[in-house]
Design a protein around this motif. Structure first.
Motif, mmCIF file in Angstrom:
data_model
loop_
_atom_site.group_PDB
_atom_site.id
_atom_site.type_symbol
_atom_site.label_atom_id
_atom_site.label_comp_id
_atom_site.label_asym_id
_atom_site.label_seq_id
_atom_site.Cartn_x
_atom_site.Cartn_y
_atom_site.Cartn_z
ATOM 1 N N PRO A 136 0.872 -1.082 -0.089
ATOM 2 C CA PRO A 136 -0.004 0.031 0.035
ATOM 3 C C PRO A 136 0.800 1.208 -0.029
ATOM 4 C CG PRO A 136 -0.769 -1.700 1.696
ATOM 5 C CD PRO A 136 0.426 -2.146 1.037
ATOM 6 N N LYS A 137 2.023 1.328 0.517
ATOM 7 C CA LYS A 137 2.906 2.605 0.331
ATOM 8 C C LYS A 137 3.074 3.091 -0.776
ATOM 9 C CE LYS A 137 5.331 1.588 4.691
ATOM 10 N NZ LYS A 137 6.915 0.948 5.335
ATOM 11 N N TRP B 61 0.991 2.618 -3.413
ATOM 12 C CA TRP B 61 -0.213 2.703 -4.398
ATOM 13 C C TRP B 61 -0.428 3.940 -4.947
ATOM 14 C CZ3 TRP B 61 -4.567 -0.117 -0.814
ATOM 15 C CH2 TRP B 61 -4.394 -1.465 -0.848
ATOM 16 N N ILE B 62 -0.427 4.939 -3.965
ATOM 17 C CA ILE B 62 -0.628 6.453 -4.690
ATOM 18 C C ILE B 62 0.519 6.745 -5.750
ATOM 19 C CG2 ILE B 62 -1.062 8.844 -4.024
ATOM 20 C CD1 ILE B 62 -2.852 7.223 -2.249
ATOM 21 N N ASP B 63 1.554 6.607 -5.555
ATOM 22 C CA ASP B 63 2.515 7.052 -6.531
ATOM 23 C C ASP B 63 2.522 6.185 -8.004
ATOM 24 O OD1 ASP B 63 3.622 9.151 -5.254
ATOM 25 O OD2 ASP B 63 5.253 7.707 -4.108
ATOM 26 N N ALA C 92 -2.252 5.757 -8.835
ATOM 27 C CA ALA C 92 -3.326 7.132 -8.651
ATOM 28 C C ALA C 92 -3.696 7.638 -10.096
ATOM 29 C CB ALA C 92 -2.812 8.148 -7.869
ATOM 30 N N ASP C 93 -2.696 7.901 -10.872
ATOM 31 C CA ASP C 93 -3.014 8.361 -12.265
ATOM 32 C C ASP C 93 -3.727 7.453 -13.258
ATOM 33 O OD1 ASP C 93 -1.949 10.900 -11.804
ATOM 34 O OD2 ASP C 93 0.080 10.413 -12.189
ATOM 35 N N PHE D 176 -7.146 7.280 -12.066
ATOM 36 C CA PHE D 176 -8.018 8.527 -12.278
ATOM 37 C C PHE D 176 -8.379 8.513 -13.740
ATOM 38 C CE2 PHE D 176 -7.670 13.002 -13.693
ATOM 39 C CZ PHE D 176 -8.688 13.381 -12.926
ATOM 40 N N VAL E 290 -11.421 7.748 -6.695
ATOM 41 C CA VAL E 290 -9.843 7.064 -6.440
ATOM 42 C C VAL E 290 -9.632 7.086 -5.175
ATOM 43 C CG1 VAL E 290 -7.621 7.414 -7.122
ATOM 44 C CG2 VAL E 290 -9.259 7.624 -9.041
ATOM 45 N N GLN E 291 -9.978 8.282 -4.311
ATOM 46 C CA GLN E 291 -9.227 8.281 -2.972
ATOM 47 C C GLN E 291 -10.175 7.098 -2.302
ATOM 48 O OE1 GLN E 291 -9.349 12.234 -1.144
ATOM 49 N NE2 GLN E 291 -10.159 11.307 0.675
ATOM 50 N N PHE F 164 -8.769 3.605 -2.499
ATOM 51 C CA PHE F 164 -7.450 3.676 -1.826
ATOM 52 C C PHE F 164 -7.705 2.973 -0.373
ATOM 53 C CE2 PHE F 164 -5.123 6.196 -5.393
ATOM 54 C CZ PHE F 164 -4.484 5.097 -5.867
ATOM 55 N N PHE F 165 -8.806 3.676 0.041
ATOM 56 C CA PHE F 165 -9.006 3.187 1.572
ATOM 57 C C PHE F 165 -9.885 2.352 1.607
ATOM 58 C CE2 PHE F 165 -7.887 7.983 1.810
ATOM 59 C CZ PHE F 165 -7.075 8.101 3.036
#
Lengths: 86, 184
Positions: free
Chosen positions: B8-9, B11-13, B16-17, B20, B37-38, B41-42
């Motif tokens: 998960p660390k 995931w965003i990097d 995310a795109d 999105f 998208v947010q 992740f949660f």
């Protein structure tokens, strides 16, 4: 013996570098001239320019989007906090 | 042992795109897409223990996102009549303009084109995932988000020459990747 570098005639690698800059309209008039001269006689440069233009067209089409960096950073911060609390 | 594991660390990097881009083509609203998208992740984090490792992380996140998108439309439909569903990226000065009205030739865009364009966005993000993180970020900022060279150089503490070298490498990798996946 050192070879004198031509101002007008550039190498293929230099042409690619200028071609990349041109995709973002950031090459100078002089660079464009150098690229055009190389373009006239080098088939590798011509192929690269064609491929590069196609790539720009694809990447800059409306269907390719990214999340707003600020929003991404905001989500990342919240998410990292949540991860730490877990 | 499961084929895939969650991290998960990253995931965003990493995703995310991609997520999105996947969402925006389905909901046509930037804010809603960001929220979905947010939430994905949660939700992914909450249900991480259900991950069996059979699919890749991204595929698993997409399956969560798909449910979020369906829920979003269900919610809209339940309030039908109260809200007007718009298909444009609404800005204050263009409010009221429908996207269809702004397209030069509406007959030019058929369903096939739409699907192809949606897939193109995902294909490009797919290829971008193969680049080193910093290279991908710089390429996205410069090419997709149209940031100034100077702003990027300041942010990453690099010279313009470094930037063009990074861009050149990214473009070469991307062109080769798209050759294999998109033009095949």
């Amino acid at each position: 013996m050192t070879t004198k570098k031509s101002k007008l005639f550039i190498s293929c690698e230099e042409a690619k570098y200028i071609c990349d800059k041109s995709q973002y309209h950031e090459s100078t008039f002089w660079e464009k001239l150098q690229l055009n001269i190389r373009y006239a006689y080098c088939h590798i440069t011509r192929a690269y320019v064609k491929q590069n233009q196609k790539l720009s067209e694809l990447v800059q089409s409306d269907s390719v989007t990214c999340m707003d960096p600020k929003k991404k950073a905001e989500i990342k911060m919240k998410f990292i906090n949540e991860l730490q609390d877990k | 042992m499961p084929k895939h594991q969650l991290n998960p660390k990253k995931w965003i990097d990493s995703y995310a795109d991609y997520l999105f881009n996947y969402t925006i083509t389905r909901v046509n609203d930037k804010d809603i897409a960001e929220d979905l998208v947010q939430e994905t992740f949660f939700s992914g984090l909450k249900s991480a223990q259900n991950f069996k490792g059979e699919a890749s992380e991204r595929t698993w996140l997409i399956s969560i996102l798909k449910r979020k998108i369906i829920d979003h439309y269900r919610k809209i439909n339940s309030t039908k009549g109260k809200a007007e569903v718009r298909v444009n990226f609404s800005e204050s000065d263009t409010e009221g303009d429908w996207l269809e009205e702004r397209v030069a030739d509406p007959f030019d865009k058929n369903a096939e084109n739409e699907i192809e364009n949606t897939e193109l966005g995902l294909a490009i993000h797919n290829c971008l995932e193969k680049l080193p993180q910093k290279q991908a970020d710089i390429f996205k900022k410069k090419t997709i988000q149209n940031f100034d060279t100077e702003a990027i150089c300041n942010e990453y503490n690099i010279t313009p020459s470094n930037l063009w070298v990074i861009i050149h490498r990214a473009r070469t990798t991307l062109a080769n990747c798209l050759d294999e996946t998109w033009f095949k």
